[in-house]
Design a protein around this motif. Structure first.
Motif, mmCIF file in Angstrom:
data_model
loop_
_atom_site.group_PDB
_atom_site.id
_atom_site.type_symbol
_atom_site.label_atom_id
_atom_site.label_comp_id
_atom_site.label_asym_id
_atom_site.label_seq_id
_atom_site.Cartn_x
_atom_site.Cartn_y
_atom_site.Cartn_z
ATOM 1 N N ASP A 256 -9.278 4.774 2.971
ATOM 2 C CA ASP A 256 -10.405 4.283 3.780
ATOM 3 C C ASP A 256 -9.939 3.844 5.166
ATOM 4 N N GLU A 257 -8.757 3.184 5.182
ATOM 5 C CA GLU A 257 -8.241 2.687 6.460
ATOM 6 C C GLU A 257 -7.855 3.842 7.384
ATOM 7 N N HIS B 217 0.832 -1.199 0.000
ATOM 8 C CA HIS B 217 0.000 0.000 0.000
ATOM 9 C C HIS B 217 0.873 1.259 0.000
ATOM 10 N N LYS C 67 -6.965 3.863 -2.582
ATOM 11 C CA LYS C 67 -8.295 4.090 -1.997
ATOM 12 C C LYS C 67 -8.456 3.291 -0.706
ATOM 13 N N ASN C 68 -7.959 2.063 -0.676
ATOM 14 C CA ASN C 68 -8.019 1.248 0.544
ATOM 15 C C ASN C 68 -7.243 1.910 1.679
ATOM 16 N N LYS D 214 -7.022 1.234 -6.533
ATOM 17 C CA LYS D 214 -7.729 0.504 -5.484
ATOM 18 C C LYS D 214 -6.895 0.467 -4.205
ATOM 19 N N MET D 215 -5.594 0.220 -4.332
ATOM 20 C CA MET D 215 -4.710 0.172 -3.166
ATOM 21 C C MET D 215 -4.693 1.510 -2.433
#
Length: 293
Positions: A41-42, A5, A37-38, A34-35
């Motif tokens: 979010d985290e 990430h 965005k993850n 996607k990575m």
């Protein structure tokens, strides 16, 4: 959150573009998006400002980017330490040096090191002193042979060689035939210097100011040979390291020592303070120190 990430996020932040980051990482753009965005979010914060054509880091993104660089460097150091223990005599060194130093350093020093350590590979990068200092700071090269002054807070520097700067003039110049002169005698001369990308430019300007005058810089070039030809063509004078005089091989040029003040050209080896250096890099540093340039 994992290393992957952080790696993807750092590359996007560095390139300010998902497409460029995907090309460098050899990963599809959707996977990188996607990575990232993850990761957002985290952490529950927005790390990238995607509203403009060029992506920018948000305030939170700057903090995460800076910390991620440290984490990734720590991971790289772990691998380096382990590699050193597992395979002591192997390694890779990314080294920078100025073209002028190459004449002094090759073939004896590096050829001798390569003979002693045949499985240590050295990648060479040429550049001006300022360019090399920046690359060592950024971590794209491990160490560099450059010239003073350098940032003593950021770099360790090991003195290797010191020689005088001399004045070169054309054979018909009013000063031709003199063995030595005071720098102040050049206050009315036109100077031909390396460009401002080179530390020597700054050294000459500073020496002139300390002698009571501002040098009139008529021409600048990044090429030593052009500087020599311009001096021979009576377009001005220049200051160069004494070891460079023989390179010109031009009978129209004469070198004159500077008696007051003596201006030094100090060659040093630099590397980042508080940064892990591989076994190979440390061995090269020790080898260069123990052999005269």
């Amino acid at each position: 959150m994992d290393i992957q990430h952080l790696k993807y996020f750092v590359e996007v932040g560095k390139q300010k573009n998902f497409t460029k980051a995907s090309q460098i990482l050899h990963v599809s753009q959707p996977s990188i998006s996607k990575m990232v965005k993850n990761l957002e979010d985290e952490l529950k914060v927005k790390l990238l400002d995607r509203s403009e054509r060029e992506i920018e880091l948000t305030d939170a993104g700057v903090i995460v980017y800076e910390q991620a660089l440290k984490v990734l460097q720590s991971v790289e150091d772990i691998y380096s330490y382990v590699d050193e223990l597992v395979d002591v005599k192997r390694g890779n060194i990314n080294m920078g040096l100025m073209p002028t130093i190459g004449v002094l350093l090759f073939p004896t020093i590096l050829a001798g090191f390569k003979k002693q350590y045949p499985q240590i590979d050295i990648s060479m990068t040429e550049g001006s002193a300022k360019q090399l200092e920046h690359r060592v700071k950024q971590g794209s090269i491990d160490l560099a042979i450059t010239v003073r002054p350098v940032n003593s807070e950021l770099f360790e520097s090991i003195p290797l060689l010191s020689e005088e700067l001399v004045v070169i003039v054309d054979s018909e110049h009013r000063l031709a035939g003199k063995e030595s002169l005071c720098l102040s005698e050049l206050k009315d001369e036109s100077f031909i210097l390396l460009t401002e990308d080179y530390v020597l430019h700054d050294v000459v300007e500073q020496a002139c100011r300390e002698s009571g005058f501002e040098p009139h810089v008529a021409y600048q070039s990044s090429l030593w040979d052009i500087i020599g030809e311009m001096v021979a063509a009576q377009l001005g004078i220049s200051l160069i390291p004494r070891s460079m005089v023989s390179r010109f091989n031009n009978r129209k040029l004469q070198a004159i020592s500077i008696s007051e003040p003596q201006v030094a050209w100090d060659v040093v080896l630099i590397y980042r303070k508080n940064k892990y250096l591989s076994y190979a890099a440390r061995e090269l540093i020790e080898y260069i120190q123990s052999h005269q340039l």
